[in-house]
Design a protein around this motif. Structure first.
Motif, short mmCIF file in Angstrom:
data_model
loop_
_atom_site.label_atom_id
_atom_site.label_comp_id
_atom_site.label_asym_id
_atom_site.label_seq_id
_atom_site.Cartn_x
_atom_site.Cartn_y
_atom_site.Cartn_z
N VAL A 182 0.74 4.34 -2.78
CA VAL A 182 0.42 5.74 -2.50
C VAL A 182 1.59 6.66 -2.82
CG1 VAL A 182 -1.38 5.22 -0.81
CG2 VAL A 182 0.93 5.63 -0.01
N LEU A 210 -5.86 1.33 -4.84
CA LEU A 210 -5.01 0.61 -3.90
C LEU A 210 -5.18 -0.90 -3.98
CD1 LEU A 210 -5.26 2.81 -0.68
CD2 LEU A 210 -3.39 2.70 -2.33
N VAL A 217 0.85 -1.19 0.00
CA VAL A 217 0.00 0.00 0.00
C VAL A 217 0.89 1.24 0.00
CG1 VAL A 217 -1.64 1.35 1.38
CG2 VAL A 217 -1.97 -1.11 1.11
N TYR A 218 1.94 1.22 0.81
CA TYR A 218 2.86 2.34 0.88
C TYR A 218 3.44 2.66 -0.50
CZ TYR A 218 7.20 4.86 1.74
OH TYR A 218 8.22 5.77 1.70
N GLU A 230 0.11 -1.58 7.26
CA GLU A 230 0.22 -0.19 6.81
C GLU A 230 0.95 0.63 7.84
OE1 GLU A 230 -2.47 2.28 4.53
OE2 GLU A 230 -4.02 0.78 4.95
N ARG A 256 -1.90 10.66 2.38
CA ARG A 256 -1.40 10.82 1.02
C ARG A 256 -2.53 10.91 -0.01
NH1 ARG A 256 3.13 13.07 0.31
NH2 ARG A 256 4.33 11.64 -0.94
N TYR A 257 -3.74 10.53 0.37
CA TYR A 257 -4.87 10.66 -0.54
C TYR A 257 -5.02 12.12 -0.99
CZ TYR A 257 -9.65 11.51 -1.98
OH TYR A 257 -10.75 11.95 -2.68
N ARG A 301 -3.89 6.43 8.80
CA ARG A 301 -3.01 5.62 7.96
C ARG A 301 -2.25 6.59 7.05
NH1 ARG A 301 -8.03 3.26 8.28
NH2 ARG A 301 -8.13 1.03 8.70
N TRP A 302 -1.02 6.23 6.70
CA TRP A 302 -0.24 7.05 5.77
C TRP A 302 -1.00 7.23 4.46
CZ3 TRP A 302 3.45 10.43 5.95
CH2 TRP A 302 4.19 10.73 4.81
N SER A 303 -1.68 6.17 4.01
CA SER A 303 -2.43 6.25 2.75
C SER A 303 -3.56 7.27 2.83
CB SER A 303 -2.97 4.88 2.36
OG SER A 303 -3.83 4.36 3.35
#
Length: 159
Positions: free
Chosen positions: A50, A152, A46-47, A120, A89-90, A84-86
């Protein structure tokens, strides 16, 4: 220059060209990236997904905050103190190092956790326990757009 940094710049330039060539097709950038081969299975995390998207958006001038990055992050944290980092970053394509520096300044720490069966990076105040983080993230919907979630989790046809 580190060889991986050079490859990253080359990949970003190619993906930006692909997106620009297809911008009249009325499909999302995420779908274009998926069709260009940016897909999860079997080894991309996932990282990675993104970050590739963020690099392309940044090169296209989309979702950039620049000088207002710290203020934007403060507002994001006020609305979503554990994230979450995602999710971050969205809506933010600014450079990863700049974002992380501000988050550390705000006393935030990163942990790699498994949430809903997916590993994640998760950010929270350094004083929040892992148990609280898991409870919070499983109890709420993800921040973002359905097209982003499809991006994703995209699997090429035939797999």
């Amino acid at each position: 220059m580190h060889p991986d940094g050079f490859k990253e710049k080359q990949l970003t330039a190619v993906l930006v060209r692909i997106v620009n060539n297809r911008k009249d097709e009325k499909i999302s950038i995420e779908q274009i990236l998926n069709e260009a081969g940016v897909t999860r299975p079997p080894v991309i995390t996932v990282y990675d997904m993104v970050e590739v998207r963020a690099l392309v958006l940044y090169a296209l001038g989309i979702d950039r905050y620049g000088a207002d990055l710290k203020e934007a992050l403060i507002y994001f944290i006020a609305a979503t103190p554990i994230f979450r980092w995602s999710e971050l970053r969205y809506g933010c394509s600014d450079p990863e190092q700049a974002i992380e520096a501000i988050l550390h300044e705000l006393k935030y720490v990163c942990r790699e956790l498994e949430i809903d069966g997916e590993r994640e990076y998760v950010w929270s105040s350094r004083w929040v326990s892992v148990r609280t983080i898991r409870k919070e993230l499983t109890a709420r919907d993800r921040v973002g757009d359905p097209a982003f979630f499809e991006f994703l989790n995209y699997k090429p046809r035939g797999n």
